[in-house]
Design an enzyme around this catalytic site. Structure first.
Site, PDB file in Angstrom:
ATOM      1  N   LYS A 177       0.833  -1.214   0.000  1.00  0.00           N
ATOM      2  CA  LYS A 177       0.000   0.000   0.000  1.00  0.00           C
ATOM      3  C   LYS A 177       0.863   1.258   0.000  1.00  0.00           C
ATOM      4  O   LYS A 177       0.366   2.379  -0.010  1.00  0.00           O
ATOM      5  CB  LYS A 177      -0.922   0.024   1.235  1.00  0.00           C
ATOM      6  CG  LYS A 177      -1.915  -1.094   1.288  1.00  0.00           C
ATOM      7  CD  LYS A 177      -3.082  -0.836   2.234  1.00  0.00           C
ATOM      8  CE  LYS A 177      -2.744  -0.540   3.643  1.00  0.00           C
ATOM      9  NZ  LYS A 177      -3.932  -0.518   4.526  1.00  0.00           N
ATOM     10  N   LYS A 212       2.752   2.156   2.514  1.00  0.00           N
ATOM     11  CA  LYS A 212       2.697   2.723   3.875  1.00  0.00           C
ATOM     12  C   LYS A 212       3.713   1.992   4.756  1.00  0.00           C
ATOM     13  O   LYS A 212       3.990   0.819   4.580  1.00  0.00           O
ATOM     14  CB  LYS A 212       1.315   2.504   4.505  1.00  0.00           C
ATOM     15  CG  LYS A 212       0.209   3.321   3.898  1.00  0.00           C
ATOM     16  CD  LYS A 212      -1.115   3.025   4.605  1.00  0.00           C
ATOM     17  CE  LYS A 212      -1.504   4.110   5.559  1.00  0.00           C
ATOM     18  NZ  LYS A 212      -2.916   4.015   5.994  1.00  0.00           N
TER      19      LYS A 212
HETATM   20  N1  C2G Z   1     -10.267   6.719   9.395  1.00  0.00           N
HETATM   21  C1  C2G Z   1     -11.262   7.576   9.855  1.00  0.00           C
HETATM   22  N2  C2G Z   1     -10.924   8.776  10.377  1.00  0.00           N
HETATM   23  C2  C2G Z   1      -9.614   9.148  10.469  1.00  0.00           C
HETATM   24  C3  C2G Z   1      -8.601   8.275  10.011  1.00  0.00           C
HETATM   25  C4  C2G Z   1      -8.953   7.048   9.481  1.00  0.00           C
HETATM   26  O1  C2G Z   1     -12.465   7.248   9.778  1.00  0.00           O
HETATM   27  N3  C2G Z   1      -9.304  10.378  11.014  1.00  0.00           N
HETATM   28  C5  C2G Z   1     -10.673   5.431   8.815  1.00  0.00           C
HETATM   29  C6  C2G Z   1     -10.289   5.300   7.348  1.00  0.00           C
HETATM   30  O2  C2G Z   1     -11.259   5.941   6.530  1.00  0.00           O
HETATM   31  C7  C2G Z   1     -10.294   3.794   7.179  1.00  0.00           C
HETATM   32  C8  C2G Z   1      -9.844   3.289   8.559  1.00  0.00           C
HETATM   33  O3  C2G Z   1     -10.010   4.391   9.465  1.00  0.00           O
HETATM   34  O4  C2G Z   1     -11.605   3.336   6.935  1.00  0.00           O
HETATM   35  C9  C2G Z   1      -8.414   2.835   8.584  1.00  0.00           C
HETATM   36  O5  C2G Z   1      -7.611   3.864   8.056  1.00  0.00           O
HETATM   37  P1  C2G Z   1      -6.062   3.482   7.747  1.00  0.00           P
HETATM   38  O6  C2G Z   1      -5.468   2.854   8.939  1.00  0.00           O
HETATM   39  O7  C2G Z   1      -5.420   4.677   7.121  1.00  0.00           O
HETATM   40  O8  C2G Z   1      -6.226   2.319   6.698  1.00  0.00           O
HETATM   41  P2  C2G Z   1      -6.167   2.394   5.106  1.00  0.00           P
HETATM   42  O9  C2G Z   1      -4.773   2.642   4.678  1.00  0.00           O
HETATM   43  O10 C2G Z   1      -7.241   3.295   4.673  1.00  0.00           O
HETATM   44  O11 C2G Z   1      -6.489   0.855   4.772  1.00  0.00           O
HETATM   45  O12 C2G Z   1      -8.051  -2.624   1.996  1.00  0.00           O
HETATM   46  C10 C2G Z   1      -8.381  -1.415   2.631  1.00  0.00           C
HETATM   47  C11 C2G Z   1      -7.169  -0.792   3.280  1.00  0.00           C
HETATM   48  O13 C2G Z   1      -6.496  -1.732   4.086  1.00  0.00           O
HETATM   49  C12 C2G Z   1      -7.600   0.431   4.096  1.00  0.00           C
END
Ligand code: C2G
Length: 153
Positions: free
Chosen positions: A44, A46
């Site tokens: 990803k 990350k």
């Molecule tokens: N999120 C949120 N509010 C934030 C930060 C994150 O609602 N201030 C939500 C994101 O929208 C996501 C979840 O938390 O639904 C996880 O975010 P991340 O850890 O950044 O994960 P991501 O990289 O979006 O991974 O296959 C799907 C991916 O694995 C999603």
């Protein structure tokens, strides 16, 4: 029994993640969470500060999360939805439209992100506190002090 499934890295677990989990749990009876492994994070693009094992432990400890499992690939979602018998796939709206193709086997829901908090911002704040930066700041303050003394202010 309504099961909701979601996925994420969940690095530096914060209130945005918690709000998401609580909103998703409120949609049904059981919330299952796929947590990106460190290897999938690399896919990803990350790199999380907190290891996969510790991110699993933190998310699994939340009252509103019923179970967690590793997310190793983009392609596993369809199989996971079937295996966990999930009726709802839900994720933050930063992914709006990206998973609509799952709509033939479950309801797909995008929920608003929590503004003002993100793992990236927390990491940026932490980097300012790193020991190296503190030494630099201290040096700058000492220099300012000696300049002020020179100027007799
Ligand atoms: N999120 C949120 N509010 C934030 C930060 C994150 O609602 N201030 C939500 C994101 O929208 C996501 C979840 O938390 O639904 C996880 O975010 P991340 O850890 O950044 O994960 P991501 O990289 O979006 O991974 O296959 C799907 C991916 O694995 C999603």
């Amino acid at each position: 029994m309504t099961t909701i499934i979601t996925y994420g890295t969940f690095d530096l677990l914060h209130v945005g993640h918690l709000r998401l989990f609580e909103r998703l749990k409120a949609m049904g009876d059981r919330l299952v969470v796929g947590i990106s492994t460190d290897e999938f994070n690399a896919v990803k693009g990350k790199k999380s500060l907190i290891t996969f094992e510790n991110r699993v432990a933190l998310v699994a400890a939340l009252r509103c999360v019923d179970s967690v499992f590793p997310e190793n690939s983009w392609e596993q979602k369809r199989g996971d939805i079937i295996r966990h018998d999930a009726q709802i796939f839900a994720i933050g709206d930063d992914w709006q439209g990206k998973f609509d193709e799952l709509g033939d086997i479950c309801k797909v829901v995008y929920v608003p992100r929590t503004e003002g908090v993100s793992s990236t911002e927390i990491r940026r704040g932490l980097s300012v506190l790193s020991s190296g930066r503190i030494a630099e700041l201290k040096q700058a303050i000492d220099l300012l002090g000696s300049v002020a003394k020179e100027l007799g202010t």
